[in-house]
Design an enzyme around this catalytic site. Structure first.
Site, PDB file in Angstrom:
ATOM      1  N   GLY A  24       0.839  -1.179   0.000  1.00 31.12           N
ATOM      2  CA  GLY A  24       0.000   0.000   0.000  1.00 31.12           C
ATOM      3  C   GLY A  24       0.876   1.232   0.000  1.00 31.12           C
ATOM      4  N   MET A  26       2.330   2.713   2.327  1.00 31.57           N
ATOM      5  CA  MET A  26       3.458   2.728   3.266  1.00 31.57           C
ATOM      6  C   MET A  26       4.513   1.677   2.945  1.00 31.57           C
ATOM      7  SD  MET A  26       3.140   5.031   5.774  1.00 31.57           S
ATOM      8  CE  MET A  26       3.818   4.358   7.278  1.00 31.57           C
ATOM      9  N   GLY A  27       4.316   0.883   1.895  1.00 31.46           N
ATOM     10  CA  GLY A  27       5.339  -0.090   1.564  1.00 31.46           C
ATOM     11  C   GLY A  27       4.778  -1.438   1.172  1.00 31.46           C
ATOM     12  N   VAL A  29       4.611  -5.872   1.951  1.00 32.55           N
ATOM     13  CA  VAL A  29       4.750  -6.996   2.868  1.00 32.55           C
ATOM     14  C   VAL A  29       5.192  -8.202   2.047  1.00 32.55           C
ATOM     15  CG1 VAL A  29       3.617  -8.520   4.521  1.00 32.55           C
ATOM     16  CG2 VAL A  29       2.984  -6.101   4.418  1.00 32.55           C
ATOM     17  N   LYS A  44       7.662  -6.803   6.741  1.00 29.10           N
ATOM     18  CA  LYS A  44       7.094  -5.547   6.270  1.00 29.10           C
ATOM     19  C   LYS A  44       8.216  -4.597   5.896  1.00 29.10           C
ATOM     20  CE  LYS A  44       3.748  -1.969   7.542  1.00 29.10           C
ATOM     21  NZ  LYS A  44       2.755  -1.558   8.570  1.00 29.10           N
ATOM     22  N   ASP A 147      -7.130   2.063  12.965  1.00 27.12           N
ATOM     23  CA  ASP A 147      -7.346   1.740  11.552  1.00 27.12           C
ATOM     24  C   ASP A 147      -7.940   0.344  11.406  1.00 27.12           C
ATOM     25  OD1 ASP A 147      -7.362   2.438   8.867  1.00 27.12           O
ATOM     26  OD2 ASP A 147      -5.313   1.735   8.495  1.00 27.12           O
TER      27      ASP A 147
END
Length: 297
Positions: A24, A26-27, A29, A44, A147
């Site tokens: 996503g 943010m990076g 996995v 991650k 979240d």
């Protein structure tokens, strides 16, 4: 990161990346192999949306690094079968982005499951109780998730849910890392008080849980609009329409999806309501109040 063979990526001399599981803003996995313990893990990798972040916005880069470290530390403080287990963190220091090594969950996400069709109310209630139990464990040590959504609930092969992605969790001693003016969280599942810029609290996580269960049984999101701004406006100003397919879940969804967080039942009462909806034995009441969800922040 180290490379021992052409095309082979090994992190910290130990975690060999096998394949990408998802990603996503943010990076990414990755599925990885722990070469020391001979087991598969999830790793991650933080990758900021702007690759020039560290060069052109060093303060933003520092905040992102601290947020990732905070996620690892937050997860390490929560020991619960419905919370993802963190095994290790790889931190190269200032100017780098850490890698978080976690248990590998192979059953997909709740979002993957919902993409195949809605849940029956009793099934959603059972899953909701387990996610609620994970939230209560986090709240008990002063951590809000912030979240809760279907993509952040992973499934074990037997279908049991595991709450993950505490990357924007609010820890009491580190709340200053929330970026001023930023939308921190998924607009679809944010409680109204968080949309309006207030601190929120455990009751805000309960709103998000209820909205997730609403979507699970109704197969649509009642406040999602064509743009992020329109969705945020709907969360702030519109009432959630009564669910039509929630059956025995209707009462708990109606009780939680109200604008005033003080009017929502506490976690203990929510657990009893979900138990009834799931056809399970309800836990005995202990006289708790909405504040029983966690210590005040």
């Amino acid at each position: 990161m180290s490379r021992t063979e052409p095309g082979r990526r090994v992190i910290d001399g130990r975690f060999e990346l096998v394949g990408r599981l998802g990603g996503g803003g943010m990076g990414w996995v990755w599925r990885a192999r722990d070469l020391a313990l001979h087991r598969e893990v999830a790793v991650k990798e933080v990758r900021p949306p702007d690759p020039g972040l560290a060069e052109y916005d060093p303060e933003g880069a520092r905040t992102l690094r601290e947020r990732v470290l905070r996620e690892a530390r937050a997860l390490a403080r929560v020991h619960h079968p419905n919370v993802v287990t963190i095994h290790h963190i790889v931190d190269g220091g200032e100017g780098t982005y850490p890698w978080i090594v976690m248990e590998l969950l192979t059953g997909g996400s709740l979002q993957d499951r919902l993409d195949r069709g809605r849940l029956e109310p009793s099934e959603a209630a059972r899953m909701g109780r387990e996610v609620l139990d994970a939230l209560r464990a986090a709240h008990a040590v002063g951590i809000e998730h912030r979240d809760v959504k279907p993509a952040n609930v992973l499934l074990r092969p037997d279908g049991r849910p595991v709450l993950t992605d505490f990357g924007i969790a609010a820890v009491r001693e580190a709340t200053s890392l929330t970026a001023t003016g930023s939308v921190i969280g998924s607009p679809d599942y944010m409680a109204p008080e968080r949309v309006s810029g207030k601190e929120g609290g455990p009751a805000s996580d309960l709103w998000s849980l209820a909205m997730m269960l609403y979507v699970a049984v109704e197969a649509h999101h009642p406040l999602r609009r064509d743009s992020t701004l329109a969705t945020l406006a709907a969360v702030l100003s519109e009432d959630v329409p009564p669910p039509r397919q929630a059956g025995p879940l209707t009462g708990v969804l109606t009780a939680l999806l109200v604008k005033d967080p003080l009017a929502r039942p506490g976690a203990e009462e929510v657990d009893r309501m979900l138990a009834v909806a799931a056809g399970q034995a309800a836990p005995p009441a202990t006289g708790g109040t909405p504040a029983d969800a966690a210590p005040a922040f």
